[in-house]
Design a protein around this motif. Structure first.
Motif, PDB file in Angstrom:
ATOM      1  N   VAL A 254      -7.240  21.522 -12.673  1.00 46.65           N
ATOM      2  CA  VAL A 254      -7.407  20.791 -11.409  1.00 46.65           C
ATOM      3  C   VAL A 254      -8.455  19.697 -11.568  1.00 46.65           C
ATOM      4  CG1 VAL A 254      -8.145  20.993  -8.999  1.00 46.65           C
ATOM      5  CG2 VAL A 254      -6.619  22.715  -9.975  1.00 46.65           C
ATOM      6  N   CYS A 255      -9.545  19.996 -12.256  1.00 48.63           N
ATOM      7  CA  CYS A 255     -10.575  18.968 -12.493  1.00 48.63           C
ATOM      8  C   CYS A 255     -10.019  17.825 -13.330  1.00 48.63           C
ATOM      9  CB  CYS A 255     -11.790  19.582 -13.179  1.00 48.63           C
ATOM     10  SG  CYS A 255     -12.757  20.650 -12.113  1.00 48.63           S
ATOM     11  N   ALA A 256      -9.190  18.137 -14.330  1.00 46.89           N
ATOM     12  CA  ALA A 256      -8.578  17.091 -15.146  1.00 46.89           C
ATOM     13  C   ALA A 256      -7.664  16.220 -14.297  1.00 46.89           C
ATOM     14  CB  ALA A 256      -7.814  17.708 -16.312  1.00 46.89           C
TER      15      ALA A 256
ATOM     16  N   PRO B 137     -10.774  -2.198 -16.788  1.00 39.56           N
ATOM     17  CA  PRO B 137      -9.951  -1.340 -15.924  1.00 39.56           C
ATOM     18  C   PRO B 137      -8.658  -0.887 -16.604  1.00 39.56           C
ATOM     19  CG  PRO B 137     -10.647  -3.278 -14.713  1.00 39.56           C
ATOM     20  CD  PRO B 137     -11.047  -3.482 -16.138  1.00 39.56           C
ATOM     21  N   LEU B 138      -8.080  -1.731 -17.446  1.00 40.77           N
ATOM     22  CA  LEU B 138      -6.871  -1.332 -18.167  1.00 40.77           C
ATOM     23  C   LEU B 138      -7.157  -0.143 -19.082  1.00 40.77           C
ATOM     24  CD1 LEU B 138      -3.888  -1.883 -18.925  1.00 40.77           C
ATOM     25  CD2 LEU B 138      -4.782  -3.311 -20.782  1.00 40.77           C
ATOM     26  N   CYS B 139      -8.275  -0.179 -19.795  1.00 44.71           N
ATOM     27  CA  CYS B 139      -8.643   0.936 -20.673  1.00 44.71           C
ATOM     28  C   CYS B 139      -8.905   2.209 -19.872  1.00 44.71           C
ATOM     29  CB  CYS B 139      -9.855   0.573 -21.518  1.00 44.71           C
ATOM     30  SG  CYS B 139      -9.491  -0.659 -22.777  1.00 44.71           S
ATOM     31  N   LEU B 140      -9.573   2.086 -18.732  1.00 45.97           N
ATOM     32  CA  LEU B 140      -9.807   3.255 -17.883  1.00 45.97           C
ATOM     33  C   LEU B 140      -8.486   3.827 -17.378  1.00 45.97           C
ATOM     34  CD1 LEU B 140     -12.878   2.060 -15.790  1.00 45.97           C
ATOM     35  CD2 LEU B 140     -12.849   3.758 -17.627  1.00 45.97           C
ATOM     36  N   ASN B 141      -7.574   2.963 -16.976  1.00 47.37           N
ATOM     37  CA  ASN B 141      -6.268   3.395 -16.506  1.00 47.37           C
ATOM     38  C   ASN B 141      -5.512   4.122 -17.613  1.00 47.37           C
ATOM     39  OD1 ASN B 141      -3.255   3.008 -15.949  1.00 47.37           O
ATOM     40  ND2 ASN B 141      -4.191   2.386 -14.007  1.00 47.37           N
ATOM     41  N   GLN B 142      -5.573   3.594 -18.820  1.00 50.28           N
ATOM     42  CA  GLN B 142      -4.877   4.224 -19.932  1.00 50.28           C
ATOM     43  C   GLN B 142      -5.531   5.539 -20.340  1.00 50.28           C
ATOM     44  OE1 GLN B 142      -1.807   3.154 -21.125  1.00 50.28           O
ATOM     45  NE2 GLN B 142      -2.124   2.019 -19.226  1.00 50.28           N
ATOM     46  N   CYS B 143      -6.841   5.653 -20.185  1.00 48.00           N
ATOM     47  CA  CYS B 143      -7.517   6.938 -20.429  1.00 48.00           C
ATOM     48  C   CYS B 143      -7.028   7.979 -19.429  1.00 48.00           C
ATOM     49  CB  CYS B 143      -9.029   6.782 -20.325  1.00 48.00           C
ATOM     50  SG  CYS B 143      -9.762   5.935 -21.728  1.00 48.00           S
ATOM     51  N   GLY B 144      -6.839   7.554 -18.188  1.00 52.15           N
ATOM     52  CA  GLY B 144      -6.284   8.453 -17.180  1.00 52.15           C
ATOM     53  C   GLY B 144      -4.883   8.902 -17.555  1.00 52.15           C
ATOM     54  N   SER B 145      -4.089   7.995 -18.081  1.00 53.53           N
ATOM     55  CA  SER B 145      -2.733   8.350 -18.503  1.00 53.53           C
ATOM     56  C   SER B 145      -2.754   9.326 -19.672  1.00 53.53           C
ATOM     57  CB  SER B 145      -1.954   7.090 -18.893  1.00 53.53           C
ATOM     58  OG  SER B 145      -1.787   6.260 -17.770  1.00 53.53           O
ATOM     59  N   LEU B 146      -3.668   9.146 -20.593  1.00 54.43           N
ATOM     60  CA  LEU B 146      -3.782  10.062 -21.725  1.00 54.43           C
ATOM     61  C   LEU B 146      -4.201  11.458 -21.264  1.00 54.43           C
ATOM     62  CD1 LEU B 146      -3.745  10.525 -24.792  1.00 54.43           C
ATOM     63  CD2 LEU B 146      -6.141   9.788 -24.825  1.00 54.43           C
ATOM     64  N   ILE B 147      -5.171  11.530 -20.375  1.00 47.68           N
ATOM     65  CA  ILE B 147      -5.609  12.826 -19.842  1.00 47.68           C
ATOM     66  C   ILE B 147      -4.460  13.485 -19.076  1.00 47.68           C
ATOM     67  CG2 ILE B 147      -7.188  13.964 -18.229  1.00 47.68           C
ATOM     68  CD1 ILE B 147      -9.225  11.745 -18.974  1.00 47.68           C
ATOM     69  N   TYR B 148      -3.719  12.702 -18.317  1.00 52.45           N
ATOM     70  CA  TYR B 148      -2.572  13.217 -17.569  1.00 52.45           C
ATOM     71  C   TYR B 148      -1.531  13.793 -18.529  1.00 52.45           C
ATOM     72  CZ  TYR B 148       1.303  13.201 -14.199  1.00 52.45           C
ATOM     73  OH  TYR B 148       2.345  13.556 -13.382  1.00 52.45           O
ATOM     74  N   TYR B 149      -1.233  13.070 -19.577  1.00 52.75           N
ATOM     75  CA  TYR B 149      -0.252  13.521 -20.572  1.00 52.75           C
ATOM     76  C   TYR B 149      -0.707  14.828 -21.219  1.00 52.75           C
ATOM     77  CZ  TYR B 149       2.467  13.572 -24.885  1.00 52.75           C
ATOM     78  OH  TYR B 149       3.272  13.942 -25.921  1.00 52.75           O
ATOM     79  N   LEU B 150      -1.974  14.916 -21.590  1.00 59.34           N
ATOM     80  CA  LEU B 150      -2.492  16.136 -22.218  1.00 59.34           C
ATOM     81  C   LEU B 150      -2.521  17.300 -21.236  1.00 59.34           C
ATOM     82  CD1 LEU B 150      -5.393  14.555 -24.309  1.00 59.34           C
ATOM     83  CD2 LEU B 150      -3.158  15.361 -25.141  1.00 59.34           C
TER      84      LEU B 150
ATOM     85  N   ALA C 273       1.028  19.296 -10.751  1.00 53.97           N
ATOM     86  CA  ALA C 273       0.302  18.173 -11.342  1.00 53.97           C
ATOM     87  C   ALA C 273       0.647  16.844 -10.689  1.00 53.97           C
ATOM     88  CB  ALA C 273       0.600  18.105 -12.841  1.00 53.97           C
ATOM     89  N   VAL C 274       1.923  16.619 -10.446  1.00 55.90           N
ATOM     90  CA  VAL C 274       2.347  15.322  -9.898  1.00 55.90           C
ATOM     91  C   VAL C 274       1.786  15.082  -8.499  1.00 55.90           C
ATOM     92  CG1 VAL C 274       4.351  13.957  -9.222  1.00 55.90           C
ATOM     93  CG2 VAL C 274       4.370  15.187 -11.386  1.00 55.90           C
ATOM     94  N   PRO C 275       1.933  16.019  -7.554  1.00 54.14           N
ATOM     95  CA  PRO C 275       1.385  15.742  -6.215  1.00 54.14           C
ATOM     96  C   PRO C 275      -0.136  15.598  -6.195  1.00 54.14           C
ATOM     97  CG  PRO C 275       2.889  17.604  -6.129  1.00 54.14           C
ATOM     98  CD  PRO C 275       2.691  17.265  -7.568  1.00 54.14           C
ATOM     99  N   ILE C 276      -0.826  16.417  -6.975  1.00 59.52           N
ATOM    100  CA  ILE C 276      -2.290  16.328  -6.967  1.00 59.52           C
ATOM    101  C   ILE C 276      -2.739  14.966  -7.489  1.00 59.52           C
ATOM    102  CG2 ILE C 276      -4.395  17.166  -8.087  1.00 59.52           C
ATOM    103  CD1 ILE C 276      -3.307  19.973  -7.887  1.00 59.52           C
ATOM    104  N   SER C 277      -2.258  14.595  -8.653  1.00 60.27           N
ATOM    105  CA  SER C 277      -2.739  13.360  -9.267  1.00 60.27           C
ATOM    106  C   SER C 277      -2.295  12.122  -8.497  1.00 60.27           C
ATOM    107  CB  SER C 277      -2.293  13.273 -10.723  1.00 60.27           C
ATOM    108  OG  SER C 277      -0.894  13.382 -10.808  1.00 60.27           O
ATOM    109  N   ASN C 278      -1.037  12.078  -8.082  1.00 56.29           N
ATOM    110  CA  ASN C 278      -0.544  10.864  -7.414  1.00 56.29           C
ATOM    111  C   ASN C 278      -1.083  10.703  -5.996  1.00 56.29           C
ATOM    112  OD1 ASN C 278       0.890  10.041  -9.637  1.00 56.29           O
ATOM    113  ND2 ASN C 278       2.779  11.013  -9.002  1.00 56.29           N
ATOM    114  N   SER C 279      -1.173  11.782  -5.245  1.00 53.84           N
ATOM    115  CA  SER C 279      -1.681  11.647  -3.875  1.00 53.84           C
ATOM    116  C   SER C 279      -3.174  11.313  -3.875  1.00 53.84           C
ATOM    117  CB  SER C 279      -1.401  12.910  -3.061  1.00 53.84           C
ATOM    118  OG  SER C 279      -2.037  14.031  -3.641  1.00 53.84           O
TER     119      SER C 279
END
Length: 112
Positions: A8-10, A60-73, A83-89
């Motif tokens: 949840v923290c991730a 900001p692009l690098c931060l956004n991509q770091c978020g995508s990497l954490i999401y993928y992991l 995962a989808v509702p928590i992160s997207n909402s």
């Protein structure tokens, strides 16, 4: 399957990275002037050069991509229906808050 506190923290971190970087990316690309070059390839290369040497866009692009990497992991060990509702909402809420903080007109009657 219940999510652990770490998962949840991730996902909250993903939402903060995505939501916080969206308004910054919008602001950085808002003042991009169209480049008129001879052909499409030259124009694309000039626009990419402008964006990748512009720290206001690149950070900001690098931060956004770091978020995508954490999401993928995180998806490897988290239930997708959670995962989808928590992160997207949460990303939407963070985007609205950061956008309002940056002075964007988010519409509606929300007053901060």
């Amino acid at each position: 399957m219940a999510a652990t506190l770490g998962q949840v923290c991730a996902l909250v971190l993903v939402a903060v990275l995505w939501g916080g970087s969206n308004p910054l990316l919008k602001r950085a690309t808002g003042n991009v002037e169209p480049v008129q070059e001879g052909n499409r390839l030259e124009q694309l290369l000039q626009e990419m050069k402008y964006l990748f040497f512009n720290y206001q866009y690149l950070v900001p692009l690098c931060l956004n991509q770091c978020g995508s990497l954490i999401y993928y992991l995180t998806l490897a060990s988290t239930d997708l229906s959670l995962a989808v509702p928590i992160s997207n909402s949460l990303a939407l809420v963070v985007t609205l808050v950061v956008g309002k903080f940056l002075g964007e007109d988010i519409g509606g009657k929300f007053r901060a």
